[in-house]
Design a protein around this motif. Structure first.
Motif, PDB file in Angstrom:
ATOM      1  N   MET A  16     -40.596   9.307 -19.406  1.00 14.49           N
ATOM      2  CA  MET A  16     -40.275   9.249 -17.985  1.00 14.49           C
ATOM      3  C   MET A  16     -39.823  10.578 -17.390  1.00 14.49           C
ATOM      4  SD  MET A  16     -37.717   6.081 -18.576  1.00 14.49           S
ATOM      5  CE  MET A  16     -37.204   6.022 -16.881  1.00 14.49           C
ATOM      6  N   VAL A  21     -36.284  18.943 -17.596  1.00 18.94           N
ATOM      7  CA  VAL A  21     -35.160  18.045 -17.321  1.00 18.94           C
ATOM      8  C   VAL A  21     -34.378  17.775 -18.608  1.00 18.94           C
ATOM      9  CG1 VAL A  21     -34.527  15.789 -16.377  1.00 18.94           C
ATOM     10  CG2 VAL A  21     -36.455  17.039 -15.421  1.00 18.94           C
ATOM     11  N   ARG A  28     -26.254  21.391 -18.966  1.00 19.01           N
ATOM     12  CA  ARG A  28     -25.175  20.711 -18.232  1.00 19.01           C
ATOM     13  C   ARG A  28     -24.049  20.300 -19.158  1.00 19.01           C
ATOM     14  NH1 ARG A  28     -27.583  15.782 -15.726  1.00 19.01           N
ATOM     15  NH2 ARG A  28     -25.573  15.451 -14.734  1.00 19.01           N
ATOM     16  N   GLU A  84     -29.475   8.625 -18.245  1.00 20.40           N
ATOM     17  CA  GLU A  84     -29.836   8.647 -16.815  1.00 20.40           C
ATOM     18  C   GLU A  84     -31.330   8.820 -16.610  1.00 20.40           C
ATOM     19  OE1 GLU A  84     -27.883  11.811 -14.817  1.00 20.40           O
ATOM     20  OE2 GLU A  84     -26.151  10.607 -14.279  1.00 20.40           O
ATOM     21  N   TRP A  87     -34.165   5.396 -20.543  1.00 19.95           N
ATOM     22  CA  TRP A  87     -33.404   4.192 -20.845  1.00 19.95           C
ATOM     23  C   TRP A  87     -33.085   3.980 -22.326  1.00 19.95           C
ATOM     24  CZ3 TRP A  87     -37.243   2.169 -16.940  1.00 19.95           C
ATOM     25  CH2 TRP A  87     -36.713   2.282 -15.648  1.00 19.95           C
TER      26      TRP A  87
ATOM     27  N   TRP B  56     -43.213   9.832 -10.099  1.00 16.29           N
ATOM     28  CA  TRP B  56     -43.132   9.494 -11.532  1.00 16.29           C
ATOM     29  C   TRP B  56     -42.912  10.776 -12.324  1.00 16.29           C
ATOM     30  CZ3 TRP B  56     -42.239   6.552 -15.434  1.00 16.29           C
ATOM     31  CH2 TRP B  56     -42.911   6.670 -16.648  1.00 16.29           C
ATOM     32  N   ILE B  57     -41.944  10.783 -13.187  1.00 13.77           N
ATOM     33  CA  ILE B  57     -41.536  11.918 -14.019  1.00 13.77           C
ATOM     34  C   ILE B  57     -40.923  13.054 -13.183  1.00 13.77           C
ATOM     35  CG2 ILE B  57     -42.277  13.760 -15.628  1.00 13.77           C
ATOM     36  CD1 ILE B  57     -44.249  11.862 -16.843  1.00 13.77           C
ATOM     37  N   ASN B  60     -37.486  12.255 -11.688  1.00 14.25           N
ATOM     38  CA  ASN B  60     -36.493  11.643 -12.579  1.00 14.25           C
ATOM     39  C   ASN B  60     -35.644  12.743 -13.208  1.00 14.25           C
ATOM     40  OD1 ASN B  60     -35.066   9.887 -14.231  1.00 14.25           O
ATOM     41  ND2 ASN B  60     -36.684   9.800 -15.788  1.00 14.25           N
ATOM     42  N   VAL B  61     -34.666  13.217 -12.442  1.00 14.05           N
ATOM     43  CA  VAL B  61     -33.852  14.335 -12.921  1.00 14.05           C
ATOM     44  C   VAL B  61     -32.382  13.938 -13.083  1.00 14.05           C
ATOM     45  CG1 VAL B  61     -35.422  16.004 -11.875  1.00 14.05           C
ATOM     46  CG2 VAL B  61     -33.369  15.300 -10.612  1.00 14.05           C
ATOM     47  N   GLY B  62     -32.096  12.635 -13.029  1.00  9.27           N
ATOM     48  CA  GLY B  62     -30.715  12.183 -13.217  1.00  9.27           C
ATOM     49  C   GLY B  62     -29.797  12.693 -12.121  1.00  9.27           C
ATOM     50  N   SER B  63     -28.571  13.046 -12.508  1.00  8.62           N
ATOM     51  CA  SER B  63     -27.598  13.477 -11.491  1.00  8.62           C
ATOM     52  C   SER B  63     -27.406  14.990 -11.521  1.00  8.62           C
ATOM     53  CB  SER B  63     -26.264  12.762 -11.728  1.00  8.62           C
ATOM     54  OG  SER B  63     -25.824  13.051 -13.050  1.00  8.62           O
ATOM     55  N   ASP B  64     -28.373  15.707 -12.070  1.00  8.98           N
ATOM     56  CA  ASP B  64     -28.282  17.161 -12.188  1.00  8.98           C
ATOM     57  C   ASP B  64     -28.346  17.812 -10.787  1.00  8.98           C
ATOM     58  OD1 ASP B  64     -28.786  19.874 -12.577  1.00  8.98           O
ATOM     59  OD2 ASP B  64     -29.948  19.525 -14.394  1.00  8.98           O
ATOM     60  N   PRO B  65     -27.242  18.372 -10.294  1.00 10.66           N
ATOM     61  CA  PRO B  65     -27.229  18.904  -8.925  1.00 10.66           C
ATOM     62  C   PRO B  65     -28.263  20.012  -8.710  1.00 10.66           C
ATOM     63  CG  PRO B  65     -25.050  19.049  -9.944  1.00 10.66           C
ATOM     64  CD  PRO B  65     -25.980  18.608 -11.008  1.00 10.66           C
ATOM     65  N   TYR B  66     -28.443  20.847  -9.730  1.00  8.66           N
ATOM     66  CA  TYR B  66     -29.409  21.954  -9.597  1.00  8.66           C
ATOM     67  C   TYR B  66     -30.823  21.394  -9.414  1.00  8.66           C
ATOM     68  CZ  TYR B  66     -32.579  25.617 -11.161  1.00  8.66           C
ATOM     69  OH  TYR B  66     -33.623  26.495 -11.258  1.00  8.66           O
ATOM     70  N   LEU B  67     -31.180  20.419 -10.242  1.00  7.61           N
ATOM     71  CA  LEU B  67     -32.540  19.874 -10.153  1.00  7.61           C
ATOM     72  C   LEU B  67     -32.711  19.014  -8.899  1.00  7.61           C
ATOM     73  CD1 LEU B  67     -33.342  19.029 -13.900  1.00  7.61           C
ATOM     74  CD2 LEU B  67     -34.187  20.951 -12.532  1.00  7.61           C
ATOM     75  N   ARG B  71     -35.648  19.566  -6.267  1.00  8.64           N
ATOM     76  CA  ARG B  71     -36.590  18.515  -5.833  1.00  8.64           C
ATOM     77  C   ARG B  71     -36.475  18.282  -4.321  1.00  8.64           C
ATOM     78  NH1 ARG B  71     -37.301  19.885 -10.490  1.00  8.64           N
ATOM     79  NH2 ARG B  71     -38.148  18.504 -12.101  1.00  8.64           N
ATOM     80  N   TYR B  92     -39.204   4.214 -12.489  1.00  8.97           N
ATOM     81  CA  TYR B  92     -39.198   5.666 -12.654  1.00  8.97           C
ATOM     82  C   TYR B  92     -37.807   6.248 -12.912  1.00  8.97           C
ATOM     83  CZ  TYR B  92     -43.874   5.242 -10.523  1.00  8.97           C
ATOM     84  OH  TYR B  92     -45.172   4.893 -10.229  1.00  8.97           O
ATOM     85  N   GLY B  93     -36.962   5.519 -13.628  1.00 10.08           N
ATOM     86  CA  GLY B  93     -35.634   6.044 -13.976  1.00 10.08           C
ATOM     87  C   GLY B  93     -34.826   6.363 -12.743  1.00 10.08           C
ATOM     88  N   SER B  94     -34.334   7.580 -12.666  1.00 10.84           N
ATOM     89  CA  SER B  94     -33.455   7.965 -11.563  1.00 10.84           C
ATOM     90  C   SER B  94     -34.231   8.455 -10.333  1.00 10.84           C
ATOM     91  CB  SER B  94     -32.509   9.072 -12.032  1.00 10.84           C
ATOM     92  OG  SER B  94     -33.262  10.209 -12.432  1.00 10.84           O
TER      93      SER B  94
END
Ligand SMILES: NC(=O)c1ccc[n+]([C@@H]2O[C@H](COP(=O)([O-])OP(=O)(O)OC[C@H]3O[C@@H](n4cnc5c(N)ncnc54)[C@H](OP(=O)(O)O)[C@@H]3O)[C@@H](O)[C@H]2O)c1
Lengths: 236, 309
Positions: A16, A21, A28, A84, A87, B56-57, B60-67, B71, B92-94
């Motif tokens: 995903m 990333v 991080r 995150e 999964w 999709w993909i 999906n960078v999570g909570s990374d502020p830089y990414l 985006r 698609y995750g986050s």
């Protein structure tokens, strides 16, 4: 018509996230954890020394350090960061916590004697792993901030501590094998699909460590170094 | 997004195609106007730009502020270049959270045509999952809600119809990809009332041309095209090769443009939704929203050339 969610996907489709990333997770983690990686690494480097010490309290400390490394990389890297974007990482995070508990339990039970008489080789392999292996994420990402620190990054933590199951006497060491094997398979499949080939060194070394751990094991049946196994049978 | 998109002017040679006049912001003078390619949604006639954006993909960078910031720049580039359609899914995750964060940063909720999905085999969870996605995007309602990969489609479709009737969503769609389950999708398209379908179509994966695209045209169903770059594979295979001679006449100056213009020049296609994590790739992709499109014989030449490589 079929409505099952999973049967329509291949492994490739389930990936995903991209390589950038994943590597940012290491960056991080290092940023957020700084400067605690310094004492964690120092303790990690002391583990093989402490395991070979005659004082039970020091050996206990070593086992707790090993167990904590698993719990920390499970709860930190896997549960807090990796889950995150992926999964299955949440399930693996909990598996790491379980492995930490197992390590603490089995380790503290075996604490009545120093780990094994071939401590020198054990120490050397351990140190090489903890010192050299973290750099694969740096090679892959091009930034030193992505260093995969022992005790925080699962790949290095698993690789170094995979020396341990073989060092435990009797069959109990085998209880410690399934979760690392699960991680090695999962991470190898992930890195292969992501095409981050430097990172494949992590699961490969992890597997080699497991084998080396048993090879260095004091049991005459398993050890290639029968000489030293003969010399100090009482310490097995 | 409001139904009347003021910039779009209807009526072109291709059925359902529209031209959008908007300032080309890349032009330093900011005065020149160019025409963006847009298509009508058959069930309403509303037009949307023919290039959208997948997540999709890439998102999906999570909570990374830089990414997330990076985006956000990608989405900003997309919107600036005239794009509106953004596609996402709970699978698609986050990504949905990141789309939401980017929309919030840009204050651009009303500038997107939001296309989400329901992805659960629990057929009673349509509303709940839609609500959860709305929260992540930060929009009041989705323009398009799709059933992801036909998962639990009967139950979801029934609920989506109710939701459309009550104004909770504007359009209903169903998706597939990688050429999977085309027979099932064809049957659904022939028997159910749908506004949109989403399927995989690109210069190499052309199975949709045989059945699905003709059905879509016949039945008046808008088509979103996923994987227009075959998940990036097309670049890895062909990027180092020269463009074909026909490229310039066909309005194509890069491989990205070739891949995308091939897709959107099919008259049944409403919008292609390529994904990217990079601003420069987004700029390259959005160039396909402007200029000429290949005609039928040029399309054949493009395919023949790519297959010959
Ligand atoms: N069943 C479904 O509902 C379904 C299935 C599949 C896809 N989709 C939707 O369709 C969207 C598009 O499909 P996709 O993301 O699978 O594949 P895609 O759009 O065909 O390809 C995306 C890949 O192309 C690369 N790329 C994009 N622009 C580029 C350029 N100008 N030059 C070089 N490389 C470029 C991207 O890498 P960079 O990030 O490096 O640019 C990315 O790796 C998805 O994001 C999703 O929203 C839906």
């Amino acid at each position: 018509m079929r409505t099952d969610v999973w049967t329509t996907y291949s492994l490739q489709d389930l990936l995903m996230f991209g390589p950038e990333v994943y590597l940012r997770l290491c960056v991080r983690l290092n940023q957020d954890f700084w400067p605690w990686q310094l004492p964690v690494v120092v303790l990690g480097l002391l583990v093989p020394v402490l395991l070979g010490r005659p004082e039970a309290s020091l050996r206990r400390l070593a086992w707790l350090a090993i167990a904590s490394a698993w719990v920390l990389s499970g709860a930190g890297f896997l549960l807090t960061y990796y889950s995150e974007i992926n999964w299955p990482a949440a399930g693996l995070g909990w598996a790491f916590v379980v492995q930490g508990v197992l390590l603490a339990g089995l380790g503290l039970r075996s604490v009545s004697r120093p780990l094994n008489p071939q401590g020198r080789r054990f120490q050397l392999v351990w140190w090489l792993t903890v010192i050299l292996l973290p750099w694969v994420t740096v090679l892959e990402s091009g930034t030193v901030q992505a260093l995969a620190v022992f005790g925080l990054a699962p790949g290095v933590t698993v690789a170094a501590t995979n020396l341990v199951p073989g060092a435990l006497s009797g069959r109990q060491g085998w209880l410690l094998v399934p979760i690392p094997l699960l991680w090695l398979t999962f991470s190898a499949a992930t890195f292969w699909t992501l095409q981050v080939y430097w990172l494949l060194v992590l699961p490969v070394v992890g597997l080699v460590m497991l084998v080396i751990g048993y090879w260095l094991s004091p049991s005459p049946a398993q050890s290639l170094d029968r000489q030293s196994a003969h010399h100090d049978p009482a310490h097995r | 997004m409001a139904l009347t998109r003021r910039q779009f002017v209807l009526g072109t040679a291709l059925s359902g195609m529209a031209i959008v006049s908007r300032p080309l912001l890349a032009n330093p003078s900011g005065t020149e106007t160019v025409s963006a390619i847009a298509r009508g949604i058959p069930s309403t006639g509303e037009t949307i730009p023919a290039i959208g954006m997948g997540t999709w993909i890439t998102f999906n960078v999570g909570s990374d502020p830089y990414l997330i910031d990076q985006r956000t720049r990608v989405l900003e580039t997309f919107l600036t270049a005239g794009g509106t359609v953004v596609d996402c899914s709970p699978m698609y995750g986050s990504s949905a959270n990141v789309v939401g964060a980017a929309l919030e940063n840009l204050q651009a909720h009303d500038r997107v045509f939001s296309a989400s999905k329901v992805w659960t085999s629990d057929q009673s969870a349509t509303r709940e999952q839609t609500r959860s996605s709305l929260g992540k995007w930060g929009v009041a309602r989705f323009d398009l809600q799709q059933i992801h990969n036909l998962v639990g489609w009967q139950g979801h479709l029934e609920t989506l119809r109710e939701m459309k009737a009550s104004g909770e969503i504007r359009y209903i769609g169903i998706t597939t990809s990688h050429g999977r389950r085309h027979r099932d999708l064809a049957r659904i398209m022939e028997t159910e009332e749908l506004d949109f379908v989403q399927l995989t179509y690109n210069v190499l994966d052309r199975e949709a041309e045989e059945r699905l695209l003709p059905i879509a045209q016949d039945r008046g169903i808008a088509v979103l095209v996923n994987r227009p770059f075959q998940g990036g594979q097309l670049f890895r295979r062909f990027e180092a090769k020269p463009l074909p001679d026909v490229a310039a006449e066909a309005g194509v100056s890069t491989w990205a443009e070739l891949f995308l213009k091939y897709v959107i020049s099919h008259p049944a296609v409403t919008c292609a939704i390529p994904a990217t994590s990079k601003v420069d790739h987004m700029q390259e992709n959005m160039a396909a929203l402007y200029g000429n499109l290949p005609n039928a014989s040029q399309r054949q030449e493009l395919v023949a050339y790519v297959r010959s490589l």
